[in-house]
Design an enzyme around this catalytic site. Structure first.
Site, PDB file in Angstrom:
ATOM      1  N   THR A   1       0.844  -1.199   0.000  1.00 51.76           N
ATOM      2  CA  THR A   1       0.000   0.000   0.000  1.00 51.76           C
ATOM      3  C   THR A   1       0.878   1.248   0.000  1.00 51.76           C
ATOM      4  O   THR A   1       0.660   2.179  -0.797  1.00 51.76           O
ATOM      5  CB  THR A   1      -0.912  -0.007   1.248  1.00 51.76           C
ATOM      6  OG1 THR A   1      -1.762  -1.146   1.178  1.00 51.76           O
ATOM      7  CG2 THR A   1      -1.729   1.255   1.361  1.00 51.76           C
TER       8      THR A   1
ATOM      9  N   ASN B   1      -5.782  -9.381  -7.754  1.00 50.31           N
ATOM     10  CA  ASN B   1      -5.866 -10.089  -6.481  1.00 50.31           C
ATOM     11  C   ASN B   1      -7.146 -10.906  -6.324  1.00 50.31           C
ATOM     12  O   ASN B   1      -7.168 -11.896  -5.613  1.00 50.31           O
ATOM     13  CB  ASN B   1      -5.734  -9.107  -5.307  1.00 50.31           C
ATOM     14  CG  ASN B   1      -6.524  -7.838  -5.513  1.00 50.31           C
ATOM     15  OD1 ASN B   1      -6.389  -7.171  -6.535  1.00 50.31           O
ATOM     16  ND2 ASN B   1      -7.369  -7.497  -4.561  1.00 50.31           N
TER      17      ASN B   1
ATOM     18  N   GLN C   1       0.635  -9.210  -6.175  1.00 52.31           N
ATOM     19  CA  GLN C   1       0.114 -10.588  -6.217  1.00 52.31           C
ATOM     20  C   GLN C   1       0.918 -11.494  -7.141  1.00 52.31           C
ATOM     21  O   GLN C   1       0.747 -12.712  -7.115  1.00 52.31           O
ATOM     22  CB  GLN C   1      -1.354 -10.587  -6.663  1.00 52.31           C
ATOM     23  CG  GLN C   1      -2.318 -10.064  -5.615  1.00 52.31           C
ATOM     24  CD  GLN C   1      -2.474 -10.990  -4.401  1.00 52.31           C
ATOM     25  OE1 GLN C   1      -2.007 -12.129  -4.386  1.00 52.31           O
ATOM     26  NE2 GLN C   1      -3.127 -10.499  -3.371  1.00 52.31           N
TER      27      GLN C   1
ATOM     28  N   CYS D   1     -18.757  -6.821   2.782  1.00 51.61           N
ATOM     29  CA  CYS D   1     -19.999  -6.648   3.519  1.00 51.61           C
ATOM     30  C   CYS D   1     -19.902  -5.353   4.307  1.00 51.61           C
ATOM     31  O   CYS D   1     -19.125  -5.250   5.241  1.00 51.61           O
ATOM     32  CB  CYS D   1     -20.202  -7.825   4.460  1.00 51.61           C
ATOM     33  SG  CYS D   1     -21.828  -7.864   5.168  1.00 51.61           S
TER      34      CYS D   1
END
Ligand SMILES: Cc1ncc(COP(=O)(O)O)c(C=O)c1O
Length: 379
Positions: free
Chosen positions: A69, A147, A175, A320
């Site tokens: 990141t 990813n 990845q 979610c």
């Protein structure tokens, strides 16, 4: 059974063994000129050589960071600052949030961000990316392997065109590194990022490779570490672990890849026995260990919970939030129907998995899918 290696991988015991002395009997700030500092400096530079060797670059081109990141953010914000947040960034809808959200921030400061969708196979088209590149373009961001779906992107072609037009390319290879060969020379990108925890290295140990001619403005300023490209006292144990993970990946890459491919092939052959199983990006070039699959009529999040209870850890591309299941952005960008996108789970194999585990997982998966479908029918 852990089947979520795209989230993170277990630290290789050999990596841990390399790190442990730097968490106890050995210490020293690599910037110090006394013998303690010189010893730490030597360990960091050997690790840097290993990162460079894995990528086919020179060790002076490697900057250690605390995460993938951070490495991605550093490039985007550096380009933003250097251009006074003007001009265009071209990116893809497949990129990780560490690129997408950094681009969003650049947009808030005044840059124009153009996001290119992939094809239905999860691969961006070279022509579509290049069509978005104009005179004002300051950076193109294209990941090497996605990813979520695992699809491999045509970075080399895009970077070659970018070079021709004088537009730098950032390739998020987080990845891909350690799973497929990544050679910065043939890739041709100007910035390449990787993260140790995705290939059996430690958490919080990552790197940014910068092509010698490429501009770079540091995100962190203060000390002169990393040739003034990243101020902070170096996390010696983490960097030593990353170096060891890179050495092992370089030496074992072909064998690892065959092993992962074998498990994925067995798994996907087994999926053919489950009705309504659709592998996303099935025919596209993909990572050797990633299968993102929809089970039509089933909610992926519910399936992942049932599998967890049955002893298998998988992931769902769906996030979610506030009680609402949202479909994976990458799948939606591929044109996948929302109902199919939320019916998906991601299975990502790792070096410690076995074919026997795959064999045992398949009937459990079939059983849980059937149970959820029966539940849907009753409801
Ligand atoms: C493609 C990609 N880029 C970047 C990152 C971020 O890496 P880190 O976890 O080291 O910050 C990840 C991690 O999930 C990723 O999958």
């Amino acid at each position: 059974v852990y089947l979520d290696h795209n989230s993170t991988t277990p630290v290789d015991p050999r990596v841990r063994d390399a790190m442990v002395p730097w968490l106890g009997e050995l210490h020293g700030n690599p910037s110090s000129t006394h013998r303690f500092g010189r010893r730490a400096h030597g360990a960091v530079e050997r690790a840097r050589d290993e990162v460079a060797a894995l990528l086919g670059g020179d060790s002076t081109e490697v900057v250690f960071t605390a995460s993938g990141t951070e490495a991605n953010n550093a490039v985007l914000f550096g380009v933003g600052r250097d251009t006074g947040f003007s001009g265009r960034i071209v990116t893809t809808a497949l990129e990780h949030p560490s690129i997408q959200e950094a681009a969003d921030r650049c947009a808030k400061r005044g840059m124009e961000v153009v996001t290119v969708d992939p094809g239905a196979d999860g691969v961006v088209r070279v022509e579509t990316v290049l069509a978005a590149v104009d005179e004002a373009t300051r950076l193109v961001c294209v990941m090497l392997a996605n990813n979520e779906v695992g699809t491999i992107q045509p970075v080399a072609e895009i970077a070659a065109a970018g070079r021709h037009r004088g537009v730098p390319v950032l390739c998020d290879a987080v990845q891909a590194v350690g799973k497929i060969p990544v050679d910065v020379q043939s890739l041709g990108a100007d910035y390449v990022t990787l993260g140790g925890h995705k290939f059996h290295g430690p958490y919080g140990a990552a790197a940014l490779w910068i092509r010698p001619q490429a501009a770079f403005s540091a995100l962190l300023v203060g000390g002169g570490q990393e040739r003034r490209r990243r101020a902070s006292t170096i996390n010696v144990s983490a960097v030593v672990g990353l170096g060891e993970a890179c050495r092992l990946a370089r030496e074992e890459l072909a064998e690892r890849r065959d092993w992962l491919e074998a498990m994925k092939a067995r798994f996907e052959a087994g999926l053919a026995e489950i009705a309504g199983a659709v592998v996303h990006g099935r025919d596209a070039p993909r990572l050797p260990h990633t299968t993102h699959v929809a089970f039509l009529g089933v909610e992926g999040a519910a399936l992942a919970i049932r599998l967890d209870l049955a002893g298998y850890a998988v992931s769902t591309g769906a996030a979610c939030s506030s009680g609402k299941v949202e479909a994976s952005r990458a799948l939606l960008a591929m044109g996948t129907e929302p109902a199919e996108a939320i019916a998906s789970i991601r299975v990502s194999f790792g070096l410690t998995n076995t074919l026997d585990e795959v064999e045992r997982f398949l009937p459990v998966l079939a059983r849980e899918v059937a149970a959820l479908r029966a539940h849907e029918v009753r409801a």
